[in-house]
Design an enzyme around this catalytic site. Structure first.
Site, PDB file in Angstrom:
ATOM      1  N   PHE A  56       0.851  -1.195   0.000  1.00  0.00           N
ATOM      2  CA  PHE A  56       0.000   0.000   0.000  1.00  0.00           C
ATOM      3  C   PHE A  56       0.882   1.239   0.000  1.00  0.00           C
ATOM      4  O   PHE A  56       1.699   1.448   0.891  1.00  0.00           O
ATOM      5  CB  PHE A  56      -0.913   0.020   1.230  1.00  0.00           C
ATOM      6  CG  PHE A  56      -1.790   1.234   1.310  1.00  0.00           C
ATOM      7  CD1 PHE A  56      -2.880   1.377   0.460  1.00  0.00           C
ATOM      8  CD2 PHE A  56      -1.539   2.243   2.230  1.00  0.00           C
ATOM      9  CE1 PHE A  56      -3.698   2.498   0.524  1.00  0.00           C
ATOM     10  CE2 PHE A  56      -2.350   3.363   2.309  1.00  0.00           C
ATOM     11  CZ  PHE A  56      -3.431   3.501   1.442  1.00  0.00           C
ATOM     12  N   GLU A 133      12.739   2.793   2.630  1.00  0.00           N
ATOM     13  CA  GLU A 133      11.760   3.215   3.627  1.00  0.00           C
ATOM     14  C   GLU A 133      12.239   3.066   5.071  1.00  0.00           C
ATOM     15  O   GLU A 133      11.698   3.716   5.971  1.00  0.00           O
ATOM     16  CB  GLU A 133      10.462   2.415   3.447  1.00  0.00           C
ATOM     17  CG  GLU A 133       9.801   2.575   2.084  1.00  0.00           C
ATOM     18  CD  GLU A 133       9.280   3.987   1.850  1.00  0.00           C
ATOM     19  OE1 GLU A 133       8.965   4.683   2.841  1.00  0.00           O
ATOM     20  OE2 GLU A 133       9.209   4.392   0.675  1.00  0.00           O
TER      21      GLU A 133
END
Length: 220
Positions: A56, A133
């Site tokens: 997502f 990330e």
């Protein structure tokens, strides 16, 4: 990855005087290769290593996923919302003038894009995603229930803000955000460019973020 080139240091604008900015964040520490590998292995322990999996994206992953997707679908997660909750000392700012990037924080819901990755060959893409990330461990990787625009319900990997790290901003005043948008710049460009690209991408995908657009109108 095509990113806005940095201006020379002498051309970086001075931030206006603003109480609370820049924040006192202390020393930054990057996770080493072993720590990144352990985090990835722990998160992916429920994956069989062969089945397709979903990711997502709610920020820059929407307009720069950095990996091939077998399927891309508009989606929503519940229980989390998007906001500028993470101080950035490298990508969109510096230790002296930290920038801001988006994170998922508790409460509400969030629209974004769900990317289906083919299980075969996904390993190297996941390793690259972790380096992108999770360099400082500011996010908590989590498998979240996700509702796709076509009605399917899936579980998707997402990166949720940790509230126990110094880089968590909490709720910032418009004055601080205005200062950041006016001057913060890192190795991939300005915070302002990052936010504007995300706002534009969400509009182009047919799911505008009214709160983020209102923030831009107030602070730019």
């Amino acid at each position: 990855m095509s990113e806005t080139p940095l201006l020379p240091a002498a051309m970086t604008p001075e931030c206006p005087v603003c109480p609370g900015y820049p924040p006192m964040l202390g020393e930054a520490r990057l996770l080493d290769d072993a720590e990144l590998a352990e985090s990835l292995a722990r998160t992916m322990s429920r994956w069989d290593g062969a089945s397709d999996l979903w990711l997502f994206g709610y920020g820059s992953l929407i307009w720069n996923p950095g990996m091939p997707a077998a399927e891309t679908v508009r989606a929503r997660v519940r229980g989390y919302h998007r906001g500028l909750y993470l101080w950035s000392r490298v990508n969109r700012g510096t230790p002296e003038q930290p920038g801001l990037v988006l994170a998922l924080d508790r409460g509400g819901s969030c629209t974004g894009m769900a990317f289906r990755l083919e299980g075969e060959g996904a390993g190297p893409h996941l390793e690259a995603l972790w380096r992108r990330e999770m360099p400082m461990g500011s996010y908590r990787p989590a498998w979240l229930p996700c509702w796709l625009a076509d009605g399917r319900r899936i579980e998707a990997l997402a990166f949720v803000m940790r509230r126990d790290v110094p880089t968590y901003t909490g709720k910032l005043s418009d004055d601080i955000i205005k200062a950041v948008l006016g001057c913060a710049r890192g190795r991939y460009g300005t915070t302002l460019d990052y936010v504007c690209r995300t706002v534009q991408a969400l509009r182009e995908c047919g799911m505008p973020d009214r709160a983020l657009e209102a923030l831009l109108r107030r602070c730019v």
